[in-house]
Design a protein around this motif. Structure first.
Motif, mmCIF file in Angstrom:
data_model
loop_
_atom_site.group_PDB
_atom_site.id
_atom_site.type_symbol
_atom_site.label_atom_id
_atom_site.label_comp_id
_atom_site.label_asym_id
_atom_site.label_seq_id
_atom_site.Cartn_x
_atom_site.Cartn_y
_atom_site.Cartn_z
ATOM 1 N N GLY A 133 0.801 -1.221 0.000
ATOM 2 C CA GLY A 133 0.000 0.000 0.000
ATOM 3 C C GLY A 133 0.830 1.264 0.000
ATOM 4 O O GLY A 133 0.320 2.344 -0.339
ATOM 5 N N ASP A 159 -3.902 6.166 -2.387
ATOM 6 C CA ASP A 159 -5.118 5.727 -1.692
ATOM 7 C C ASP A 159 -5.044 4.217 -1.492
ATOM 8 O O ASP A 159 -5.410 3.443 -2.381
ATOM 9 N N SER A 160 -4.574 3.777 -0.337
ATOM 10 C CA SER A 160 -4.429 2.346 -0.069
ATOM 11 C C SER A 160 -5.729 1.714 0.431
ATOM 12 O O SER A 160 -5.768 0.511 0.676
ATOM 13 N N SER A 161 -6.800 2.512 0.550
ATOM 14 C CA SER A 161 -8.060 1.965 1.051
ATOM 15 C C SER A 161 -8.715 1.022 0.047
ATOM 16 O O SER A 161 -9.576 0.218 0.411
ATOM 17 N N ARG A 162 -8.338 1.105 -1.220
ATOM 18 C CA ARG A 162 -8.934 0.218 -2.225
ATOM 19 C C ARG A 162 -8.008 -0.937 -2.599
ATOM 20 O O ARG A 162 -8.266 -1.663 -3.562
ATOM 21 N N ARG A 169 -7.107 -8.573 3.856
ATOM 22 C CA ARG A 169 -7.449 -7.172 4.092
ATOM 23 C C ARG A 169 -6.457 -6.566 5.081
ATOM 24 O O ARG A 169 -5.881 -7.260 5.920
ATOM 25 N N ALA A 225 -6.492 -0.585 6.560
ATOM 26 C CA ALA A 225 -6.861 0.520 5.681
ATOM 27 C C ALA A 225 -7.876 0.133 4.617
ATOM 28 O O ALA A 225 -8.492 1.001 3.998
ATOM 29 N N THR A 226 -8.062 -1.153 4.371
ATOM 30 C CA THR A 226 -8.942 -1.602 3.284
ATOM 31 C C THR A 226 -10.400 -1.262 3.588
ATOM 32 O O THR A 226 -10.930 -1.635 4.624
ATOM 33 N N ASP A 227 -11.043 -0.569 2.671
ATOM 34 C CA ASP A 227 -12.447 -0.194 2.856
ATOM 35 C C ASP A 227 -13.349 -1.431 2.857
ATOM 36 O O ASP A 227 -13.090 -2.402 2.130
#
Length: 284
Positions: A129, A134-137, A157, A160-162
């Motif tokens: 990440g 943007d590491s959330s995706r 996951r 940070a993963t949404d």
């Protein structure tokens, strides 16, 4: 769980794993674009051969292999993709530096709604990440070889993963008619950590003369109902791949994952398993 077929999928890397991932999504109905800097025709040949084998085994249903293959294209780099991709799966060799470079290129090539997944078998998803704004995706989608026949996808996951990314990926795995295991980010995740541990001990046993390769594998297949013994499994994965994972896990988790000398020697001789015709077993 969202169950909607991804319309457009990108895959980075057209080797055995990347071609297999492209094949299963194209079979599902997705339009797939593979980014490959090497022999692009070889990628299409791998996918075509895989589709022919699936057709022979009756795994394609009424689908025509040629029609499925027509949904797969190959480009030289991610910047040649259309930006409107639902999913990108990175499937390049197990090198942190290489994956970081590739993921940075992927993020620049796609729009903000694209899910970005790594097929890494051992490298921390959180570490990957670092390449993204943007590491959330970002999520791990660890497929297994051979991808079309394997029933498992390990989903990894990070904090940070949404949640919507996890939900969407779980739905896609279900549509692929595969089962999932959902794990939290850690070195080697669940499958590589356990599989490498067993494989390395089997190699040590062979090295020490406890038994021959066939006997060690048969003991696990018949005694513990493993569908494939640890040495034949290592041949299938690739001795070079297993060595790289073991070295990574040694750095992260300690000497219990230290690669045996026999594994290093075989890799140095080019005995990498099924893909070279010789590993712990001889392959046709």
């Amino acid at each position: 769980m969202t169950r909607q077929v991804p319309e457009r999928v990108g895959v980075v890397g057209g080797g055995r794993m990347g071609a297999g991932i492209a094949q299963v999504f194209a079979t599902l109905g997705s339009v797939v674009s593979v980014a490959e800097t090497g022999d692009q025709q070889a990628v299409l040949i791998r996918v075509s051969d895989g589709l022919d084998r699936a057709h022979e085994r009756g795994k394609l249903g009424d689908a025509d292999p040629a029609v499925v293959l027509s949904r797969v294209g190959v480009v030289g780099a991610p910047d040649a993709w259309p930006p409107a991709l639902d999913l990108v799966v990175e499937a390049v060799p197990e090198s942190l530096d290489l994956k970081l470079r590739v993921l940075a290129l992927v993020e620049k090539a796609v729009d903000a709604s694209t899910v970005i997944a790594s097929n890494t078998s051992s490298i921390s998803i959180a570490a990957l990440g670092a390449a993204l704004d943007d590491s959330s995706r970002l999520i791990g989608m660890h497929f297994f070889n051979p991808v079309p026949a394997s029933r498992l996808v390990e989903i990894i996951r990070t904090p940070a993963t949404d949640a919507w990314v996890v939900d969407r990926v779980r739905g896609w795995v279900s549509l692929l008619d595969k089962s999932e295991v959902l794990v939290n980010d850690s070195p080697g995740f669940a499958t590589s950590r356990l599989g490498v541990c067993l494989g390395l001990e089997a190699i040590r046993m062979l090295e020490e003369g406890v038994a021959d390769a066939e006997s060690i594998d048969r003991a696990m297949e018949l005694g513990y109902r493993h569908p494939m013994g640890p040495l034949r499994s290592t041949d299938l994965v690739g001795l070079d791949v297993r060595l790289a994972i073991a070295e990574h896990l040694t750095k992260k988790l300690g000497d219990r994952f230290a690669p045996p000398a026999l594994l290093r020697e075989k890799v140095e001789r080019g005995e990498l398993g099924q893909k070279t015709g010789q590993g712990f077993f001889t392959w046709p």
